[in-house]
Design a protein around this motif. Sequence first.
Motif, PDB file in Angstrom:
ATOM      1  N   THR A   1       0.737  -1.387   0.240  1.00 37.47           N
ATOM      2  CA  THR A   1      -0.010   0.082   0.013  1.00 37.47           C
ATOM      3  C   THR A   1       0.860   1.352   0.001  1.00 37.47           C
ATOM      4  O   THR A   1       1.699   1.323   0.807  1.00 37.47           O
ATOM      5  N   GLN A   2       0.612   2.133  -0.833  1.00 35.02           N
ATOM      6  CA  GLN A   2       1.212   3.404  -0.892  1.00 35.02           C
ATOM      7  C   GLN A   2       0.912   4.560  -0.091  1.00 35.02           C
ATOM      8  O   GLN A   2      -0.213   4.628   0.145  1.00 35.02           O
ATOM      9  N   LEU A   3       1.626   4.958   0.857  1.00 34.05           N
ATOM     10  CA  LEU A   3       1.559   5.998   1.627  1.00 34.05           C
ATOM     11  C   LEU A   3       2.204   7.354   1.516  1.00 34.05           C
ATOM     12  O   LEU A   3       3.295   7.368   1.245  1.00 34.05           O
ATOM     13  N   LEU A   4       1.282   8.374   1.496  1.00 31.44           N
ATOM     14  CA  LEU A   4       1.966   9.633   1.595  1.00 31.44           C
ATOM     15  C   LEU A   4       1.680  10.546   2.871  1.00 31.44           C
ATOM     16  O   LEU A   4       0.665  10.411   3.186  1.00 31.44           O
ATOM     17  N   GLU A   5       2.944  10.558   3.575  1.00 32.57           N
ATOM     18  CA  GLU A   5       2.850  11.257   4.761  1.00 32.57           C
ATOM     19  C   GLU A   5       3.062  12.747   4.640  1.00 32.57           C
ATOM     20  O   GLU A   5       3.942  13.420   3.963  1.00 32.57           O
ATOM     21  N   GLN A   6       2.170  13.686   5.208  1.00 40.46           N
ATOM     22  CA  GLN A   6       2.387  15.224   5.097  1.00 40.46           C
ATOM     23  C   GLN A   6       2.748  15.764   6.373  1.00 40.46           C
ATOM     24  O   GLN A   6       2.308  15.133   7.481  1.00 40.46           O
ATOM     25  N   SER A   7       3.473  16.825   6.311  1.00 45.03           N
ATOM     26  CA  SER A   7       4.081  17.354   7.595  1.00 45.03           C
ATOM     27  C   SER A   7       4.208  18.754   7.413  1.00 45.03           C
ATOM     28  O   SER A   7       4.640  19.265   6.277  1.00 45.03           O
ATOM     29  N   PRO A   8       3.814  19.650   8.297  1.00 52.25           N
ATOM     30  CA  PRO A   8       3.245  19.303   9.667  1.00 52.25           C
ATOM     31  C   PRO A   8       1.457  18.772   9.414  1.00 52.25           C
ATOM     32  O   PRO A   8       1.100  19.118   8.399  1.00 52.25           O
ATOM     33  N   GLN A   9       0.924  18.361  10.553  1.00 50.24           N
ATOM     34  CA  GLN A   9      -0.433  18.014  10.196  1.00 50.24           C
ATOM     35  C   GLN A   9      -1.220  19.168  10.488  1.00 50.24           C
ATOM     36  O   GLN A   9      -2.256  19.409   9.667  1.00 50.24           O
ATOM     37  N   PHE A  10      -0.756  20.189  11.227  1.00 49.52           N
ATOM     38  CA  PHE A  10      -1.552  21.461  11.576  1.00 49.52           C
ATOM     39  C   PHE A  10      -0.669  22.848  11.632  1.00 49.52           C
ATOM     40  O   PHE A  10       0.607  22.336  11.908  1.00 49.52           O
ATOM     41  N   LEU A  11      -0.789  23.819  10.972  1.00 50.00           N
ATOM     42  CA  LEU A  11       0.080  24.827  10.980  1.00 50.00           C
ATOM     43  C   LEU A  11      -0.740  26.095  11.243  1.00 50.00           C
ATOM     44  O   LEU A  11      -1.508  26.465  10.430  1.00 50.00           O
ATOM     45  N   SER A  12      -0.367  26.874  12.256  1.00 56.38           N
ATOM     46  CA  SER A  12      -1.069  28.124  12.399  1.00 56.38           C
ATOM     47  C   SER A  12      -0.202  29.343  12.528  1.00 56.38           C
ATOM     48  O   SER A  12       0.880  29.251  13.411  1.00 56.38           O
ATOM     49  N   ILE A  13      -0.117  30.258  11.573  1.00 52.02           N
ATOM     50  CA  ILE A  13       0.821  31.111  11.476  1.00 52.02           C
ATOM     51  C   ILE A  13       0.137  32.771  11.490  1.00 52.02           C
ATOM     52  O   ILE A  13      -0.970  32.770  11.144  1.00 52.02           O
ATOM     53  N   GLN A  14       1.007  33.604  11.569  1.00 51.21           N
ATOM     54  CA  GLN A  14       0.567  34.981  11.051  1.00 51.21           C
ATOM     55  C   GLN A  14       0.626  35.373   9.688  1.00 51.21           C
ATOM     56  O   GLN A  14       1.484  35.084   9.063  1.00 51.21           O
ATOM     57  N   GLU A  15      -0.273  36.318   9.413  1.00 49.70           N
ATOM     58  CA  GLU A  15      -0.020  36.848   8.061  1.00 49.70           C
ATOM     59  C   GLU A  15       1.447  37.501   7.686  1.00 49.70           C
ATOM     60  O   GLU A  15       2.088  38.061   8.636  1.00 49.70           O
ATOM     61  N   GLY A  16       1.714  37.072   6.330  1.00 50.31           N
ATOM     62  CA  GLY A  16       3.145  37.554   6.257  1.00 50.31           C
ATOM     63  C   GLY A  16       4.205  36.583   6.544  1.00 50.31           C
ATOM     64  O   GLY A  16       5.345  36.971   5.871  1.00 50.31           O
ATOM     65  N   GLU A  17       4.067  35.529   7.239  1.00 50.94           N
ATOM     66  CA  GLU A  17       5.001  34.521   7.537  1.00 50.94           C
ATOM     67  C   GLU A  17       5.234  33.467   6.186  1.00 50.94           C
ATOM     68  O   GLU A  17       4.344  33.434   5.462  1.00 50.94           O
ATOM     69  N   ASN A  18       6.421  32.973   6.285  1.00 49.46           N
ATOM     70  CA  ASN A  18       6.375  31.937   5.189  1.00 49.46           C
ATOM     71  C   ASN A  18       6.434  30.588   5.527  1.00 49.46           C
ATOM     72  O   ASN A  18       6.615  30.313   6.866  1.00 49.46           O
ATOM     73  N   LEU A  19       5.899  29.413   5.060  1.00 44.19           N
ATOM     74  CA  LEU A  19       5.844  28.245   5.486  1.00 44.19           C
ATOM     75  C   LEU A  19       6.250  27.384   4.365  1.00 44.19           C
ATOM     76  O   LEU A  19       6.263  27.617   3.227  1.00 44.19           O
ATOM     77  N   THR A  20       6.605  25.996   4.658  1.00 48.85           N
ATOM     78  CA  THR A  20       6.653  24.957   3.954  1.00 48.85           C
ATOM     79  C   THR A  20       5.915  23.506   4.553  1.00 48.85           C
ATOM     80  O   THR A  20       5.973  23.355   5.698  1.00 48.85           O
ATOM     81  N   VAL A  21       5.295  23.002   3.441  1.00 45.02           N
ATOM     82  CA  VAL A  21       4.601  21.756   3.928  1.00 45.02           C
ATOM     83  C   VAL A  21       5.225  20.893   3.080  1.00 45.02           C
ATOM     84  O   VAL A  21       5.594  20.757   1.902  1.00 45.02           O
ATOM     85  N   TYR A  22       5.516  19.447   3.702  1.00 43.14           N
ATOM     86  CA  TYR A  22       6.184  18.568   3.181  1.00 43.14           C
ATOM     87  C   TYR A  22       5.028  17.120   2.870  1.00 43.14           C
ATOM     88  O   TYR A  22       4.181  16.982   3.687  1.00 43.14           O
ATOM     89  N   CYS A  23       5.475  16.594   1.851  1.00 39.40           N
ATOM     90  CA  CYS A  23       4.843  15.379   1.201  1.00 39.40           C
ATOM     91  C   CYS A  23       5.771  14.339   0.833  1.00 39.40           C
ATOM     92  O   CYS A  23       6.544  14.350   0.211  1.00 39.40           O
ATOM     93  N   ASN A  24       5.866  13.195   1.863  1.00 38.99           N
ATOM     94  CA  ASN A  24       6.828  12.172   1.767  1.00 38.99           C
ATOM     95  C   ASN A  24       6.344  10.472   1.641  1.00 38.99           C
ATOM     96  O   ASN A  24       5.257  10.482   2.253  1.00 38.99           O
ATOM     97  N   SER A  25       6.942   9.867   0.873  1.00 41.98           N
ATOM     98  CA  SER A  25       6.606   8.740   0.714  1.00 41.98           C
ATOM     99  C   SER A  25       7.732   7.712   0.531  1.00 41.98           C
ATOM    100  O   SER A  25       8.925   8.266   0.050  1.00 41.98           O
ATOM    101  N   SER A  26       7.704   6.619   0.539  1.00 40.25           N
ATOM    102  CA  SER A  26       8.879   5.318   0.338  1.00 40.25           C
ATOM    103  C   SER A  26       8.354   5.033  -1.224  1.00 40.25           C
ATOM    104  O   SER A  26       9.608   4.252  -1.516  1.00 40.25           O
ATOM    105  N   SER A  27       7.528   5.312  -1.856  1.00 37.88           N
ATOM    106  CA  SER A  27       6.885   4.802  -3.059  1.00 37.88           C
ATOM    107  C   SER A  27       7.252   5.902  -4.095  1.00 37.88           C
ATOM    108  O   SER A  27       7.386   7.028  -3.971  1.00 37.88           O
ATOM    109  N   VAL A  28       7.645   5.552  -5.428  1.00 40.67           N
ATOM    110  CA  VAL A  28       7.934   6.247  -6.515  1.00 40.67           C
ATOM    111  C   VAL A  28       6.576   6.702  -7.115  1.00 40.67           C
ATOM    112  O   VAL A  28       5.870   5.776  -7.550  1.00 40.67           O
ATOM    113  N   PHE A  29       6.286   8.037  -7.618  1.00 43.09           N
ATOM    114  CA  PHE A  29       5.191   8.442  -8.226  1.00 43.09           C
ATOM    115  C   PHE A  29       5.464   8.928  -9.442  1.00 43.09           C
ATOM    116  O   PHE A  29       6.483   9.518  -9.714  1.00 43.09           O
TER     117      PHE A  29
END
Lengths: 111, 118
Positions: free
Chosen positions: A1-29
């Motif tokens: 079964t292919q799984l895609l894990e995202q992090s972080p699960q929740f993110l609360s930030i202030q206007e104007g800030e930068n952020l990065t969301v990650y999506c990781n798997s052991s499978s090739v897409f």
Amino acid sequence: TQLLEQSPQFLSIQEGENLTVYCNSSSVFSSLQWYRQEPGEGPVLLVTVVTGGEVKKLKRLTFQFGDARKDSSLHITAAQPGDTGLYLCAGHSGGGNKLTFGTGTQLKVEL
Amino acid sequence: NAGVMQNPRHLVRRRGQEARLRCSPMKGHSHVYWYRQLPEEGLKFMVYLQKENIIDESGMPKERFSAEFPKEGPSILRIQQVVRGDSAAYFCASSPLPRTSGVWAEAFFGQGTRLTVV
């Protein structure tokens, strides 16, 4: 079964800030898509990345597909309240006909 | 996601009743996918259909659930004898082709049907 894990699960930030969301798997897409979903609505497609190492920009959003096509990231510059929503990555493997969705990242941008 | 039409938007059923969810794909799209989203969870694939054919139903529960995409009319996801655990948002997506030259043809989602079983 292919799984895609995202992090972080929740993110609360202030206007104007930068952020990065990650999506990781052991499978090739063969391709990977990013969606944004708002409460009570369906997912809306933001971008599709296909080539390992590919970078795509959509205004303040930058999407990158990992060289090995197993992971992806979404970077938002100068976040705005309108960016609030559930961000979902979804991968497709060449041998299948369905998208495998990630676990989701709930983003809240406050004034 | 404009163009993929799902109805009803909200559906309330008592335990044991049947639920019918409808999906009209975007114009020119002949491939339909159904996904289920439980509260606080991601989307889980259920079934992939072309006109008059079920291509992949690996995500469908073995009992009570069925799907069709007739030559004419919308795709239907049917849940018989609903139970409380069936309460979820059900999303339909459509695409023009499952793959184009080895690349996923982009799928567009409808607004979903929120099923509540009481």
